[in-house]
Design an enzyme around this catalytic site. Structure first.
Site, mmCIF file in Angstrom:
data_model
loop_
_atom_site.group_PDB
_atom_site.id
_atom_site.type_symbol
_atom_site.label_atom_id
_atom_site.label_comp_id
_atom_site.label_asym_id
_atom_site.label_seq_id
_atom_site.Cartn_x
_atom_site.Cartn_y
_atom_site.Cartn_z
ATOM 1 N N GLU A 329 0.847 -1.199 0.000
ATOM 2 C CA GLU A 329 0.000 0.000 0.000
ATOM 3 C C GLU A 329 0.879 1.244 0.000
ATOM 4 O OE1 GLU A 329 -2.609 -0.167 3.369
ATOM 5 O OE2 GLU A 329 -3.911 -1.662 2.464
ATOM 6 N N CYS A 330 0.748 2.070 -1.007
ATOM 7 C CA CYS A 330 1.391 3.380 -1.096
ATOM 8 C C CYS A 330 2.913 3.267 -0.987
ATOM 9 C CB CYS A 330 0.821 4.331 -0.045
ATOM 10 S SG CYS A 330 1.134 6.077 -0.446
ATOM 11 N N ALA A 331 3.495 3.387 0.203
ATOM 12 C CA ALA A 331 4.938 3.252 0.336
ATOM 13 C C ALA A 331 5.403 1.903 -0.176
ATOM 14 C CB ALA A 331 5.340 3.439 1.796
ATOM 15 N N SER A 418 -0.958 -0.947 -4.716
ATOM 16 C CA SER A 418 -1.602 0.281 -5.167
ATOM 17 C C SER A 418 -1.352 1.388 -4.164
ATOM 18 C CB SER A 418 -3.107 0.076 -5.347
ATOM 19 O OG SER A 418 -3.781 0.146 -4.102
#
Length: 819
Positions: A329-331, A418
């Site tokens: 997620e993200c990072a 994502s």
């Protein structure tokens, strides 16, 4: 029915100080004997880290978008199990929610759903009686939102405070002065995460004391006890455990600071064993890993350090490409890319990431277009995006999600990556699907650590000085060529940055000074008709670092502080940890001392406490160190403390480190003196401006040997200006640009096969081989020779960080000279 005393800490808008005050209230209540639970309205993942430190319990989020209205009260009760009071910190302004959402998921909405009284924090720094009108309007706006009290923040004087309080019709629980030093560092996405602040515990202690003095805690508790009982049961993970107890490795450490507390609880409930690993520090995945969870954080700040940990990047790449179930997620998405701002990442995804000037901030209602480790095609979830990076391309052949007609992220049968942050309490089936995927393919033995050659990231064995560091007399020679300067300890990069050469030798920022700093310097010049008074500078520095005034000494640059320290006492055995800047050597020699050199070993110049002689009564070390760029851990520095010893830490380049992690400047330690300089980041070497922070008795001793009026009027004005709030934002931006620009240089050096020390400073120490320094000079490039630093020879050069277009020119020249 469940009884839970509780209060919401809200504000009319962002920036009024509710995070700092809410955290301080949690800490103050805990220190007064209460069991406190901390909660945050909205998806924020930094504030709960501070709440956890303040309460000793996991910080929790209450977000109706991510989990639905029905779960807010159960999640509140779950997080507050065993607590006797809950403090809920609001988000933005009291009535503000998503644009167009008519206040849905706002602080007021959550306060209404949880039937919790509200205490307003109001910034009074720019008004007086008008604050009364503001509070009255907030109180009357919605009768269902019970505003029960006010805390007035940032008043300028007692008179100002009386004027404000007199205008407020609600109970005022406390008044906080803007000179109380109640601040928290911030960066491009908000506050610096607690895990990145080594001074967090000490800062929280100071905050707790000041809040306890300023706020009526008994009155706050009385308001909390007016909250009615709640007709609900605490939340519990509603998942079916799988067999096999798969081991899921969860990324943590400084670069991966965020995941909702309920995520791990759901993984445990689904039958997983959860183990943590640090992509910055660990050399391999935990033994027997069956699945990977890479959550949120700030890899863009730590890109160079991530890139330097090649063994871990390789281990993650092998595991994911071999089909290990992975959620990112993200990072985590950025970590799996090929590169981030030019720094190499794990290379799992055929995508590259970069920082942008645009903030992406949105809730997304998303649908999975294909099967993945989070469930079958058609799986739905609501997530939150919050980032200033961009990944190219935005999605893979199979996207992780579709939302509003857009394809987002990357997915396969074993991978889901994502930008969306998901609160799994709102979709527990995601945790169950992930753990089931991990259980179906328990990890083969090859994911266990193997007996290989020691990684450069594995702690070095310091049992013998030959393998780690050596203590040698000051005058022991190092290999130098015939052009070595006559006085190497006095050599400076200015000597090499002659006209006609591109300057990579001087470690001063190439960015222009901001207008407000130039204006401050001009004010100082205008005041040159009188003797200077450095007390305004001392007050500004004390406020910035939350130190008592008697622990601050303004000085004519860090060099003057070293001279004062050299004359402070009749040192029996001063020791300098090298490679290190040579000004302390010169100062000690001029005072008649013969310093011992403790020389850390190549290639990584790692510090260990036992390399310093036990009888050393003065120890000087840089952090981050010039010229290596090495950022030592605060705990390793503190391990150098000994009874009767003064530890001097030169933090001249610490303001170039985002978040100033590992700094000791805000710590009041009885035997540690921190030296700072404004020369480097603010591009004013001609203005000798620096200061020392340390024990009051040491500062008094230094002041006693400091000449009268040592600090010039322009330097005093510069110190005041550089410690104001607007300077903090500018400094943060400069530090972030240094990180991005340094990554370009470090990546280019790696591509050329040049060994470089992983740096956290605005320069990089590179081992280019003998003769390259002179060849670059002949080609029109000035780099700092390194053989004048004790412990280095002419194979090394120090390269100042410059904008990418200039770094690429230097890299091209290096390629030619090495061919």
């Amino acid at each position: 029915m469940t009884s839970l005393p509780r209060v919401v800490i809200a504000a009319p808008a962002s920036g009024h100080g509710k995070t700092t005050i809410a955290t301080g209230l949690m800490a103050a209540l805990r220190r007064s004997g209460h069991e406190v639970s901390g909660h945050k309205v909205g998806p924020d993942y930094i504030d709960p880290g501070y709440h956890a430190l303040a309460t000793g319990r996991p910080g929790r989020n209450l977000d109706a978008h991510l989990v639905g209205e029905d779960l807010l009260v159960p999640l509140l009760l779950h997080g507050a199990r065993g607590a006797d009071v809950a403090i809920v910190e609001g988000v933005m302004g009291l009535f503000d929610g998503q644009i167009g959402g008519r206040g849905f998921a706002s602080t007021a909405h959550v306060a209404t759903l949880t039937r919790t009284p509200v205490v307003l924090v109001v910034d009074a720094s720019h008004a007086s009686r008008s604050i009364g009108a503001l509070v009255a309007g907030m109180h009357a706006y919605d009768p269902d939102v019970p505003v029960a009290g006010v805390i007035v923040n940032k008043v300028g004087s007692d008179r100002h405070a009386r004027e404000v309080v007199d205008a407020i019709d609600l109970p005022v629980l406390g008044v906080i002065s803007r000179d109380d030093g109640i601040v928290a560092p911030s960066r491009h996405l908000g506050l610096v995460p607690m895990d990145e602040r080594d001074d967090a515990a000490a800062a929280l202690d100071r905050l707790s004391e000041r809040i306890a003095r300023a706020v009526d805690l008994d009155h706050l508790l009385a308001i909390a006890r007016t909250a009615p009982d709640l007709d609900a049961k605490p939340w519990a993970p509603a998942v079916t455990p799988v067999a096999g107890r798969p081991r899921i490795a969860v990324a943590g450490g400084r670069a991966f600071t965020f995941r909702y507390a309920e995520t791990e609880e759901l993984l445990h409930a689904a039958g997983a064993e959860v183990v943590a690993f640090d992509p910055l520090e660990d050399a391999h995945l935990p033994d027997g890993t069956d699945g990977l969870y890479l959550g949120g954080g700030f890899p863009e700040v730590h890109a160079a350090a991530i890139a330097a940990n090649a063994p871990m990047r390789a281990a993650v790449r092998e595991a994911v490409l071999d089909g290990m179930p992975t959620v990112a997620e993200c990072a985590g998405l950025l970590y799996l890319c090929r590169s981030l701002d030019g720094a190499p990442m794990a290379g799992v995804l055929e995508a590259d990431a970069r920082m942008t000037g645009r903030l992406t901030l949105a809730y997304r209602h998303a649908t999975a277009p294909a099967d993945s480790v989070l469930g079958p095609a058609g799986t739905v979830a609501t997530g939150h995006e919050f980032h200033r990076t961009h990944v190219t391309p935005e999605h893979g052949p199979t996207a992780a999600w579709t939302s509003d007609g857009r394809r987002l992220g990357f997915a396969s049968a074993s991978l889901h990556a994502s930008y969306l942050h998901l609160h799994w309490a709102g979709a527990p089936h995601l945790a169950e699907a992930f753990v089931s995927a991990a259980a179906r393919g328990l990890a083969p033995s090859r994911y266990a650590p193997t007996a290989t050659a020691p990684s450069p990231l594995v702690p070095r064995d310091y049992s013998t000085t030959d393998s780690a560091a050596r203590v040698r007399p000051r005058n022991e020679a190092v290999d130098r060529d015939h052009t070595a300067p006559a006085e190497p300890l006095r050599h400076h990069g200015d000597v090499e940055a002659v006209e006609g050469r591109l300057d990579f030798a001087v470690n001063v920022s190439s960015e222009p000074r901001p207008d407000w700093l130039t204006d401050a310097l001009l004010r100082g010049v205008a005041r040159a008709d009188r003797y200077p008074d450095d007390r305004p500078a001392a007050r500004a520095i004390a406020h910035r670092f939350a130190r008592p005034l008697e622990e601050v000494l303004p000085a004519a640059g860090a060099a003057e502080v070293f001279g004062l320290v050299a004359r402070l006492r009749d040192w029996r055995r001063p020791a300098i940890v090298h490679p290190q800047f040579t000004e302390p050597d010169v100062a000690l020699q001029m005072a008649g001392h013969e310093p011992t050199h403790v020389v850390l070993a190549e290639p990584d110049f790692t510090l260990a406490a036992d390399v310093v002689p036990e009888d050393a009564d003065l120890v000087l070390i840089g952090n981050p160190t010039n010229p290596t760029g090495r950022l030592h851990r605060a705990r390793d520095l503190e391990a150098l403390r000994r009874p009767g010893r003064l530890l001097v830490v030169d933090e001249a380049f610490m303001d170039a480190v985002p978040g100033e992690r590992e700094s000791l400047a805000a710590r009041s330690l009885p035997d540690v003196l921190v030296v700072r300089s404004l020369t480097k980041l603010w591009a004013m070497p001609g203005i000798r401006a620096g200061f020392a922070l340390g024990p009051a008795d040491v500062i008094a001793g230094l002041r006693a040997v400091q000449p009268p009026w040592a600090v010039s009027a322009p330097a005093i004005e510069a110190m005041v200006a550089c410690h104001r709030p607007e300077a903090a934002a500018e400094a943060s931006g400069r530090a972030s640009r240094i990180v991005r620009h340094r990554a370009v240089l470090a990546d280019g050096l790696a591509e050329l096969g040049i060994a470089a020390v992983p740096s956290e400073a605005p320069f990089v120490l590179a081992r280019v081989g003998q003769g390259i320094h002179a060849k670059l000079a002949a080609a029109g490039y000035a780099v700092r020779r390194a053989d004048t630093f004790p412990g280095l020879d002419d194979r090394w050069i120090r390269i100042a960080v410059r904008p990418p277009e200039l770094s690429r020119k230097l890299l091209t020249a290096l390629r030619i000279e090495l061919s």
